[in-house]
Design an enzyme around this catalytic site. Sequence first.
Site, PDB file in Angstrom:
ATOM      1  N   GLY A 249       0.778  -1.232   0.000  1.00 21.13           N
ATOM      2  CA  GLY A 249       0.000   0.000   0.000  1.00 21.13           C
ATOM      3  C   GLY A 249       0.806   1.277   0.000  1.00 21.13           C
ATOM      4  N   GLY A 293       3.352  -3.555  -4.195  1.00 21.63           N
ATOM      5  CA  GLY A 293       3.010  -3.817  -5.591  1.00 21.63           C
ATOM      6  C   GLY A 293       3.269  -2.564  -6.400  1.00 21.63           C
ATOM      7  N   ARG A 294       2.382  -1.583  -6.184  1.00 22.03           N
ATOM      8  CA  ARG A 294       2.465  -0.297  -6.890  1.00 22.03           C
ATOM      9  C   ARG A 294       3.861   0.323  -6.807  1.00 22.03           C
ATOM     10  NH1 ARG A 294      -2.099   2.910  -7.574  1.00 22.03           N
ATOM     11  NH2 ARG A 294      -3.153   1.769  -5.911  1.00 22.03           N
ATOM     12  N   ARG A 339      -8.196   3.599 -14.539  1.00 21.85           N
ATOM     13  CA  ARG A 339      -8.106   4.161 -13.185  1.00 21.85           C
ATOM     14  C   ARG A 339      -8.785   5.519 -13.045  1.00 21.85           C
ATOM     15  NH1 ARG A 339      -3.748   5.320 -10.994  1.00 21.85           N
ATOM     16  NH2 ARG A 339      -4.363   4.904  -8.849  1.00 21.85           N
ATOM     17  N   CYS A 370     -16.709   3.878 -26.114  1.00 27.69           N
ATOM     18  CA  CYS A 370     -18.050   4.440 -26.190  1.00 27.69           C
ATOM     19  C   CYS A 370     -18.625   4.659 -24.806  1.00 27.69           C
ATOM     20  CB  CYS A 370     -18.937   3.526 -27.006  1.00 27.69           C
ATOM     21  SG  CYS A 370     -18.313   3.363 -28.671  1.00 27.69           S
ATOM     22  N   GLU A 371     -18.013   5.534 -24.047  1.00 22.81           N
ATOM     23  CA  GLU A 371     -18.424   5.900 -22.695  1.00 22.81           C
ATOM     24  C   GLU A 371     -17.965   7.331 -22.482  1.00 22.81           C
ATOM     25  OE1 GLU A 371     -19.409   3.860 -19.820  1.00 22.81           O
ATOM     26  OE2 GLU A 371     -19.739   2.188 -21.182  1.00 22.81           O
ATOM     27  N   TYR A 399      -1.263  -1.376 -12.051  1.00 20.05           N
ATOM     28  CA  TYR A 399      -2.723  -1.338 -12.191  1.00 20.05           C
ATOM     29  C   TYR A 399      -3.177  -0.681 -13.501  1.00 20.05           C
ATOM     30  CZ  TYR A 399      -2.180  -2.576  -7.318  1.00 20.05           C
ATOM     31  OH  TYR A 399      -1.792  -3.203  -6.160  1.00 20.05           O
TER      32      TYR A 399
HETATM   33  C1  LIG Z   1      -3.085  -5.037  -3.415  1.00 18.29           C
HETATM   34  C2  LIG Z   1      -2.412  -5.687  -2.304  1.00 18.29           C
HETATM   35  C3  LIG Z   1      -1.062  -5.416  -2.065  1.00 18.29           C
HETATM   36  C4  LIG Z   1      -0.276  -4.420  -2.865  1.00 18.29           C
HETATM   37  O1  LIG Z   1      -0.729  -3.120  -2.698  1.00 18.29           O
HETATM   38  P1  LIG Z   1       0.082  -1.920  -3.350  1.00 18.29           P
HETATM   39  O2  LIG Z   1      -0.723  -0.730  -3.022  1.00 18.29           O
HETATM   40  O3  LIG Z   1       0.139  -2.182  -4.804  1.00 18.29           O
HETATM   41  O4  LIG Z   1       1.424  -1.913  -2.725  1.00 18.29           O
HETATM   42  C5  LIG Z   1      -0.452  -6.085  -1.039  1.00 18.29           C
HETATM   43  N1  LIG Z   1      -1.119  -6.989  -0.282  1.00 18.29           N
HETATM   44  C6  LIG Z   1      -2.411  -7.268  -0.491  1.00 18.29           C
HETATM   45  C7  LIG Z   1      -3.082  -8.269   0.350  1.00 18.29           C
HETATM   46  C8  LIG Z   1      -3.099  -6.628  -1.496  1.00 18.29           C
HETATM   47  O5  LIG Z   1      -4.390  -6.904  -1.685  1.00 18.29           O
END
Ligand SMILES: *Cc1c(COP(=O)(O)O)cnc(C)c1O
Length: 440
Positions: A249, A293-294, A339, A370-371, A399
């Site tokens: 996150g 992730g992000r 997004r 088409c939105e 994402y």
């Molecule tokens: C989406 C998610 C992540 C990654 O979140 P980021 O914001 O991309 O870092 C990590 N753990 C869980 C369980 C998630 O659902």
Amino acid sequence: MFVSDCLGVNDQGHLTIGGCDTLKLAETFGTPLYVMDEEQIRRNCRQYRASIETCYQGRGLALYASKAFSCKEICRIVREEGLGLDVVSGGELYTAIQAGFPAERIHFHGNNKTPQELEMALDAGVGRFVVDNDTEMECLDRLAGQKGKVAGIALRIKPGVEAHTHECIQTGQNDSKFGFTLENGEAFAAIRAVQDAPNLCLKELHSHIGSQIFEVEPFLLATEKILGLMTRAKRELGMDIPELNLGGGFGIQYVPADQPVPIGAYMEKISQVIAEKCREWGLDTPYIYMEPGRSIVGQAGITLYRVGSVKTTPAQDKETGDTTRTYVSVDGGMTDNPRYALYQSEYTVVAAQRAADPAAERVTIAGRCCESGDLIQKNILLQKVSPGDVLAVLSTGAYNYSMASNYNRIPRPAVVMVRNGQPRIVVQRESYEDLIRNDI
Ligand SMILES: *Cc1c(COP(=O)(O)O)cnc(C)c1O
């Protein structure tokens, strides 16, 4: 000047990524095109490893949350960098296995894994199942028993912490579809239930409070609450839960106003809280996992589009007071980047051939679907652009490809990875034949 280290401007004034001219990339590989800088991805992986090394004596592992961007090549890169992997579906698991990712370093997430997916993961030998609910716990216990296996599990806990981010990507509050609630005793009951599940072994407690978060405080609060639960499990059930998963996150920069917490500073504070609370409550300091992730791939990626039409229409914009709106239409849209349509996400957009020029006009970047809601950005300042120009949308590494669709039967773009000035395709552009492959 830009939101990412991997971007620059060359002598001709063109935007570059990883040393490659974006106009040349657009010409060579076509548009829309996702481009990612491999060096930046690797640097980001190394930062997580280094911060765990420095602040936590190396007693932890960063797992790349592959839902941010999943394909075989990213699994190979992450493996080479020594990280683990999060998957949330059979499809992501399949991708990782096909890429040769070691199963024992994979965590399997999801609030509604199917029995088929659980079997697949048991057969593959994934390291941890992050169990979301009682139904899954019973099902996994039964399936593991049938296969003569003991599954290593984590429990997904809702710590009752609200992170300050868009409500669609908040996940730590009590009213969330993910996991067991801490506050009402459900989480503790789940820990007790594992004792009666002979084919499950509880290794870890997990919390993930949301995405694109810029403050450390909610992470610290969640950590403290989960450690509190570990303490209760130890005192009342005599259970030592050796691992703590802090989730992901961590926010990234989409626009200059976004100010992410450096990962080192975050780790330092988390480590302090863990050390303090463990001392106070008589716990052994747990092995930790983080799940970025992000922040691994987001700023390493951009999307290149070609401008089709530019048209100015009468408008009454409540925010700006403008009485006209200039729509710059591009050859992609919500199919490759949903997004903005989902949560009005902000992005930085640059005219690739005059990237260093100051912005000249306020425009709205529209997609080709088409939105009416198919916008990439509304009311942003951009250099003067004409039909045929290339636009770059920055920080699209996370994402975007992973959320892409075939709405309007638009093929998904290719993904090009660049490294030291050398581009290579890692995901091919979909063809029209691909679109009808499963049609009868
Ligand atoms: C989406 C998610 C992540 C990654 O979140 P980021 O914001 O991309 O870092 C990590 N753990 C869980 C369980 C998630 O659902």
